[in-house]
Design an enzyme around this catalytic site. Sequence first.
Site, PDB file in Angstrom:
ATOM      1  N   HIS A 168     -11.960  11.329  -8.098  1.00  0.00           N
ATOM      2  CA  HIS A 168     -10.910  11.411  -9.117  1.00  0.00           C
ATOM      3  C   HIS A 168      -9.730  12.263  -8.653  1.00  0.00           C
ATOM      4  O   HIS A 168      -9.220  13.100  -9.394  1.00  0.00           O
ATOM      5  CB  HIS A 168     -11.468  11.916 -10.454  1.00  0.00           C
TER       6      HIS A 168
ATOM      7  N   CYS B  22       0.820  -1.218   0.000  1.00  0.00           N
ATOM      8  CA  CYS B  22       0.000   0.000   0.000  1.00  0.00           C
ATOM      9  C   CYS B  22       0.853   1.266   0.000  1.00  0.00           C
ATOM     10  O   CYS B  22       0.315   2.375  -0.078  1.00  0.00           O
ATOM     11  CB  CYS B  22      -0.953   0.001   1.186  1.00  0.00           C
TER      12      CYS B  22
ATOM     13  N   GLU C 227     -13.450   0.570   1.435  1.00  0.00           N
ATOM     14  CA  GLU C 227     -12.361   0.676   0.466  1.00  0.00           C
ATOM     15  C   GLU C 227     -12.435  -0.439  -0.574  1.00  0.00           C
ATOM     16  O   GLU C 227     -12.104  -0.246  -1.733  1.00  0.00           O
ATOM     17  CB  GLU C 227     -11.020   0.605   1.205  1.00  0.00           C
TER      18      GLU C 227
HETATM   19 ZN   LIG Z   1      -5.512   1.450  -0.550  1.00  0.00          ZN
END
Ligand SMILES: [Zn+2]
EC number: 4.-.-.-
Length: 149
Positions: free
Chosen positions: A78, A37, A132
């Site tokens: 975005h 990540c 997420e």
């Molecule tokens: Zn992530």
Amino acid sequence: MIHQFYPQVPHTYRYELNKDMQLAAAHFIPAAAAGKCANVHGHTYVINVTIAGDELDDTGFLVDFKMIKELVHDRFDHSLLNDDEAFADTPDSDSETFPTTEVVARTIWQSIQKELDTRFNQPRCLQVIVRETPTSYVVYRAKEGDFTS
Ligand SMILES: [Zn+2]
């Protein structure tokens, strides 16, 4: 797999409003503990915001749904979250400002409650859910002491 999950917030307010939003954004977590990540990658974030209160405004709104969309969707959709001032990796920032799911949820709560604090009918943002991925989400619930009014 559950994609839509609404944990209830216990409260005794007359009105409860929920706003769902979906937005695409990229982020990275610049920390060794973050593993992969630490690389820039994207998510389709699914967000649910719960606002409650006892009184409506002059229009008959607890709050305008559009206000919530402007504060959250318009700010982050975005975008590279790390570019946002809330998540900037400045010399005085610490791990508390990396755009993890938890910090994103807390930041959304702070920005919404700050706006709600200007309203005479005193709505409260009780909960922010940030999903997420289909299998990972965070629930942020403000504590009584987090509210200024
Ligand atoms: Zn992530």
